[in-house]
Design an enzyme around this catalytic site. Structure first.
Site, PDB file in Angstrom:
ATOM      1  CB  THR A 218      74.681  24.370  -8.816  1.00 25.63           C
ATOM      2  OG1 THR A 218      75.986  24.707  -8.485  1.00 25.63           O
ATOM      3  CG2 THR A 218      74.912  22.751  -8.255  1.00 25.63           C
ATOM      4  CB  CYS A 219      69.742  25.009 -11.727  1.00 29.40           C
ATOM      5  SG  CYS A 219      68.201  24.681 -12.107  1.00 29.40           S
TER       6      CYS A 219
ATOM      7  CB  CYS B 297      67.145  22.689 -10.164  1.00 27.67           C
ATOM      8  SG  CYS B 297      67.474  23.795  -8.939  1.00 27.67           S
TER       9      CYS B 297
ATOM     10  CE  LYS C 217      65.367  18.938  -7.132  1.00 23.42           C
ATOM     11  NZ  LYS C 217      65.866  20.238  -6.332  1.00 23.42           N
TER      12      LYS C 217
ATOM     13  CE1 TYR D  54      64.689  24.495  -0.757  1.00 28.94           C
ATOM     14  CE2 TYR D  54      65.291  25.314   1.547  1.00 28.94           C
ATOM     15  CZ  TYR D  54      64.494  25.709   0.352  1.00 28.94           C
ATOM     16  OH  TYR D  54      63.826  26.843   0.441  1.00 28.94           O
TER      17      TYR D  54
ATOM     18  CD  GLU E 238      65.316  18.700  -3.044  1.00 31.51           C
ATOM     19  OE1 GLU E 238      64.224  19.602  -3.134  1.00 31.51           O
ATOM     20  OE2 GLU E 238      65.923  19.127  -3.693  1.00 31.51           O
TER      21      GLU E 238
ATOM     22  CG  ASP F  37      73.877  29.788  -4.524  1.00 35.50           C
ATOM     23  OD1 ASP F  37      72.609  30.361  -4.838  1.00 35.50           O
ATOM     24  OD2 ASP F  37      73.818  28.311  -5.239  1.00 35.50           O
TER      25      ASP F  37
ATOM     26  CG  HIS G 196      34.675  18.698  -5.321  1.00 38.50           C
ATOM     27  ND1 HIS G 196      35.392  18.190  -4.162  1.00 38.50           N
ATOM     28  CD2 HIS G 196      33.499  17.464  -5.799  1.00 38.50           C
ATOM     29  CE1 HIS G 196      35.092  16.967  -3.418  1.00 38.50           C
ATOM     30  NE2 HIS G 196      34.171  16.985  -4.360  1.00 38.50           N
TER      31      HIS G 196
ATOM     32  CD  GLU H  58      37.781  20.442  -3.168  1.00 38.80           C
ATOM     33  OE1 GLU H  58      36.877  20.987  -3.277  1.00 38.80           O
ATOM     34  OE2 GLU H  58      37.994  19.098  -3.139  1.00 38.80           O
TER      35      GLU H  58
HETATM   36  P1  NDP Z   1      70.842  23.740   3.846  1.00 38.53           P
HETATM   37  O1  NDP Z   1      71.733  24.550   4.206  1.00 38.53           O
HETATM   38  O2  NDP Z   1      69.043  23.420   3.591  1.00 38.53           O
HETATM   39  O3  NDP Z   1      71.023  22.348   4.917  1.00 38.53           O
HETATM   40  C1  NDP Z   1      72.436  21.884   5.407  1.00 38.53           C
HETATM   41  C2  NDP Z   1      71.580  21.549   6.583  1.00 38.53           C
HETATM   42  O4  NDP Z   1      72.957  20.520   7.045  1.00 38.53           O
HETATM   43  C3  NDP Z   1      71.239  21.943   7.946  1.00 38.53           C
HETATM   44  O5  NDP Z   1      70.357  20.701   7.738  1.00 38.53           O
HETATM   45  C4  NDP Z   1      72.265  21.412   8.697  1.00 38.53           C
HETATM   46  O6  NDP Z   1      71.637  21.798  10.008  1.00 38.53           O
HETATM   47  C5  NDP Z   1      73.336  20.731   8.095  1.00 38.53           C
HETATM   48  N1  NDP Z   1      74.674  21.239   9.074  1.00 38.53           N
HETATM   49  C6  NDP Z   1      75.517  21.819   8.581  1.00 38.53           C
HETATM   50  N2  NDP Z   1      76.889  22.021   8.700  1.00 38.53           N
HETATM   51  C7  NDP Z   1      77.013  20.720   9.342  1.00 38.53           C
HETATM   52  C8  NDP Z   1      77.405  20.026  10.079  1.00 38.53           C
HETATM   53  N3  NDP Z   1      79.066  20.605   9.540  1.00 38.53           N
HETATM   54  N4  NDP Z   1      77.231  18.636  10.188  1.00 38.53           N
HETATM   55  C9  NDP Z   1      76.048  18.255  10.215  1.00 38.53           C
HETATM   56  N5  NDP Z   1      75.477  18.791   9.758  1.00 38.53           N
HETATM   57  C10 NDP Z   1      75.360  20.153   9.072  1.00 38.53           C
HETATM   58  O7  NDP Z   1      71.702  23.070   2.232  1.00 38.53           O
HETATM   59  P2  NDP Z   1      71.532  21.948   1.413  1.00 38.53           P
HETATM   60  O8  NDP Z   1      73.349  22.020   0.892  1.00 38.53           O
HETATM   61  O9  NDP Z   1      70.721  21.092   1.515  1.00 38.53           O
HETATM   62  O10 NDP Z   1      71.619  22.684   0.079  1.00 38.53           O
HETATM   63  C11 NDP Z   1      71.987  23.965   0.110  1.00 38.53           C
HETATM   64  C12 NDP Z   1      70.821  24.832  -0.777  1.00 38.53           C
HETATM   65  O11 NDP Z   1      70.703  25.288  -1.555  1.00 38.53           O
HETATM   66  C13 NDP Z   1      69.551  25.747  -0.029  1.00 38.53           C
HETATM   67  O12 NDP Z   1      69.641  26.409   1.647  1.00 38.53           O
HETATM   68  C14 NDP Z   1      68.941  25.700  -0.946  1.00 38.53           C
HETATM   69  O13 NDP Z   1      68.601  27.137  -0.755  1.00 38.53           O
HETATM   70  C15 NDP Z   1      69.564  25.061  -2.737  1.00 38.53           C
HETATM   71  N6  NDP Z   1      68.696  24.591  -3.057  1.00 38.53           N
HETATM   72  C16 NDP Z   1      67.045  23.974  -3.134  1.00 38.53           C
HETATM   73  C17 NDP Z   1      66.649  23.578  -3.676  1.00 38.53           C
HETATM   74  C18 NDP Z   1      64.660  23.890  -3.919  1.00 38.53           C
HETATM   75  O14 NDP Z   1      65.191  24.840  -3.809  1.00 38.53           O
HETATM   76  N7  NDP Z   1      63.944  22.725  -4.014  1.00 38.53           N
HETATM   77  C19 NDP Z   1      66.885  21.810  -3.783  1.00 38.53           C
HETATM   78  C20 NDP Z   1      68.136  21.924  -3.230  1.00 38.53           C
HETATM   79  C21 NDP Z   1      68.714  23.105  -2.639  1.00 38.53           C
HETATM   80  P3  NDP Z   1      70.966  22.570  11.272  1.00 38.53           P
HETATM   81  O15 NDP Z   1      69.760  23.054  10.445  1.00 38.53           O
HETATM   82  O16 NDP Z   1      71.091  21.964  12.057  1.00 38.53           O
HETATM   83  O17 NDP Z   1      71.765  24.148  10.761  1.00 38.53           O
END
Ligand code: NDP
Length: 454
Positions: free
Chosen positions: A40-41, A46, A49, A175, A179, A301, A434, A439
Site C-alpha cells: 500500500t505505502c 504514503c 499521496k 488521516y 489528506e 496492518d 532564527h 524555534e
Molecule cells: P482512520 O481510522 O484514520 O479514520 C477513519 C474515519 O472514518 C474516522 O473519522 C471514522 O469516524 C470514520 N468512519 C469509520 N466508519 C465509518 C462509517 N461507517 N461511516 C462514516 N464514517 C466512518 O482511517 P483512514 O481510512 O483515514 O486511514 C487508515 C489508517 O491508515 C489510519 O488510521 C492511519 O493509521 C493510516 N494512515 C496514515 C497516514 C499517515 O501516516 N500520514 C496517511 C493515511 C493513512 P470516527 O472518528 O467517528 O470513528
C-alpha cells in the site's frame, strides 16, 4: 527438512523488510505477492499521496508568490501529467523493491499464496514447504454498505482517476479523508468533507483538532459535520447525489470513502488452521508477532495495532532479529510520532492533553499560535499552532503537537527528544534557530494554564 526457513506472504513495507533482514541473517527465505511490489505505502498510500500533496501545494504557492513580487504567474494544472509522472515513479520503486529482494537472496513468487497446513503454502502451481510463515498482507479500505455504494471509490482508485472531478465529496474524519480533501482542494476541485462527528481526527489532541478544522476551512474545504451517508444516486448527467440520513443532500462528481481499513486476511487459509483473529479479521499476535499457531507470525496492518509504515518496518526488524539472529527484540510502541499531511500538516508525538491529565498528577501546557513570517507578505491567513505538555513531577515533556507547514519534518526531530525523555528545562536551554517556526518549541516560557491538580 523444509525448503525454506521462512515464507513471507505479502511484499509490502513489513514483508519486504522482514524477508530481507531474515535472509541477511542466513535464513532461506521466500516471499509471495499477488498485487504490487511495495504494498500500500508505495503503490496506493504514503508515497503517491505525498506526491499529490506536493502537487496540490502549488496553487497556493503561485497565489502567494505575488506578495513576493512574482507577477503574471498563470498556473495551469494538468491532472494526466501528475498521474502519469506519479505512475512512472511508482514503477521505478516497484523494481527497486524487487531488486532488494533479489539482492538479499529471497526467492520471489508472483501470485496469491494460500496456507494449506502449518508448513505448506500453495502459490500458483507450486507447493512450498517452510518452517515458519509470516503473514504481512496489510489492510484494505473498508467501505460500509449502503444503496449506491457501487458509485463511490476508495483511496485506491483515487490515485489513478481518468479525470480530475470538478466537485468531490470525501467521507471520513481520519488521516486519509483529511489528506485527500486537502489534495483535491489544492488541485482546484470544489471539495466537501463529510464527517459523522462534530470534530475531525478523534484520537488527536483537542486543540489540534479544533485548530485543524479552522485551517481546513481556510483552504476552501466545506466540512459537513454530523453527516452520515444514507444513499448515493447517479443522476442522468452523471452527477452523484449524496443523500444524508438527516435528509440533506449534496451533488458532486466523485465520492471518496475513507472510513478506515480492515486487515487483509481473506483466502489465506487461516480458518482451517485455527489462527485466532479479532472480530474485524485482525490476526492476534503476541509481542514476538506469534499467532495462536506457534510457527505462524503476523505483523503490520494485518494485525491492526498501529497502521503506519514505519511501525510495520520496525516490527519486521524486531521479528527478523528475534527469529533469525538470536536477539530477542521487543518493540517499544511508546512515542510513535505521526503526521497527517493535510494542509498545513499535523505532527504529533506523545500524549494528548487529556491523556496526560489522566496519567499524571499535575501537568503544564505550553501553547503558541502565530502567523508564520512568510505570511507577512504572502497574503495567506494560514496560522501555526504548537503545544507542549509537561509532567510537573519530572519536568519531562510528555506530549508535543504541531499544526503548521512542515510539522511532520519538525516533529520527527522532536520525537528523538521525546524518546530521550527531554525535560522542559532542556528545551528552555536549547537555543532557537532564527527565524524559523520550529524555534517556538524552545521559546515557550509561560504555561497557558495554571498547574492542574487531579
Ligand atoms: P482512520 O481510522 O484514520 O479514520 C477513519 C474515519 O472514518 C474516522 O473519522 C471514522 O469516524 C470514520 N468512519 C469509520 N466508519 C465509518 C462509517 N461507517 N461511516 C462514516 N464514517 C466512518 O482511517 P483512514 O481510512 O483515514 O486511514 C487508515 C489508517 O491508515 C489510519 O488510521 C492511519 O493509521 C493510516 N494512515 C496514515 C497516514 C499517515 O501516516 N500520514 C496517511 C493515511 C493513512 P470516527 O472518528 O467517528 O470513528
Amino acid at each position: 527438512m523444509y525448503e525454506y526457513d521462512l515464507f513471507v506472504i505479502g511484499a509490502g513495507s513489513g514483508g519486504v523488510r522482514a524477508a530481507r533482514m531474515s535472509a541477511s541473517y542466513g535464513a532461506r527465505v521466500a516471499c509471495a505477492e499477488d498485487r504490487y511490489m511495495g504494498g500500500t505505502c508505495v503503490n496506493v498510500g504514503c508515497v503517491p499521496k505525498k506526491l499529490f500533496v506536493y502537487a496540490s501545494h502549488y496553487s497556493e504557492e503561485y497565489e502567494q508568490s505575488k506578495g513576493f513580487g512574482w507577477d503574471n504567474v498563470l498556473p495551469q494544472f494538468n491532472w494526466p501529467i501528475l498521474r502519469n509522472n506519479k505512475d512512472k515513479e511508482i514503477k521505478r520503486l516497484n523494481s527497486v523493491y524487487l531488486d532488494l529482494l533479489d539482492a538479499a537472496g529471497v526467492t520471489y513468487f508472483r501470485g496469491r499464496a494460500r496456507i494449506v497446513d502449518e508448513h505448506h503454502i500453495v502459490v500458483g502451481d507450486s507447493i512450498v514447504s517452510t518452517e515458519k510463515i509470516l503473514i504481512a498482507t496489510g489492510s484494505w479500505p473498508d467501505i460500509p454498505a449502503f444503496p449506491g455504494r457501487e458509485y463511490v471509490i476508495s483511496s485506491n482508485e483515487a490515485f489513478s482517476l481518468d479525470n480530475l472531478p470538478k466537485r468531490a465529496l470525501v467521507v471520513g474524519g481520519g488521516y486519509i479523508a483529511i489528506e485527500f480533501a486537502g489534495i483535491f482542494s489544492g488541485l482546484g476541485v470544489e471539495t466537501y468533507l463529510s464527517y459523522r462527528g462534530s470534530l475531525l481526527l478523534k484520537n488527536f489532541d483537542q486543540d489540534i483538532r479544533t485548530f485543524t478544522c479552522d485551517e481546513l476551512k481556510k483552504k476552501y474545504i466545506d466540512i459537513l459535520f454530523n453527516t452520515l451517508i444514507s444513499r448515493v444516486e447517479k443522476l442522468s448527467d452523471g452527477t452523484l447525489e449524496v443523500i444524508f440520513s438527516d435528509g440533506r443532500s449534496q451533488n458532486t462528481d466523485l465520492v471518496l470513502f475513507a472510513t478506515g481499513r480492515k486487515p487483509n486476511v481473506q483466502d489465506l487459509g487461516l480458518e482451517s488452521l485455527g489462527v485466532k483473529c479479532r472480530d474485524n479479521g485482525a490476526i492476534i499476535v503476541d509481542e514476538q508477532f506469534r499467532s495462536s499457531v506457534p510457527n505462524i507470525f503476523a505483523l503490520g496492518d494485518v494485525t491492526d495495532r498501529v497502521q503506519l509504515t514505519p511501525v510495520a518496518i520496525a516490527e519486521a526488524m524486531a521479528f527478523a532479529r528475534t527469529q533469525f539472529n538470536s536477539e530477542l527484540t521487543v518493540l517499544d510502541y511508546d512515542g510513535i510520532p505521526t503526521a497527517v499531511f493535510c494542509q498545513p500538516n499535523i505532527g504529533t508525538v506523545g500524549l494528548t492533553e487529556d491523556e496526560a491529565k489522566l496519567k499524571f498528577n499535575r501537568i503544564q501546557v505550553f501553547k503558541s499560535e502565530f502567523k508564520g513570517l512568510k505570511h507577512s507578505l504572502s497574503g495567506s491567513e494560514e496560522r501555526t499552532m504548537m503545544k507542549l505538555i509537561v509532567d510537573v513531577a519530572t519536568d519531562q515533556v510528555v506530549g508535543i503537537h504541531m499544526v503548521g507547514p512542515e510539522a511532520g519534518e519538525i516533529i520527527q526531530g522532536l520525537a528523538v527528544a521525546y524518546k530521550a525523555g527531554a525535560t522542559k528545562s532542556e528545551y528552555d536551554a536549547t537555543i532557537g534557530i532564527h527565524p524559523t517556526s520550529a524555534e517556538e518549541f524552545v521559546t515557550m516560557r509561560e504555561p497557558v494554564q495554571k498547574l492542574e491538580e487531579n
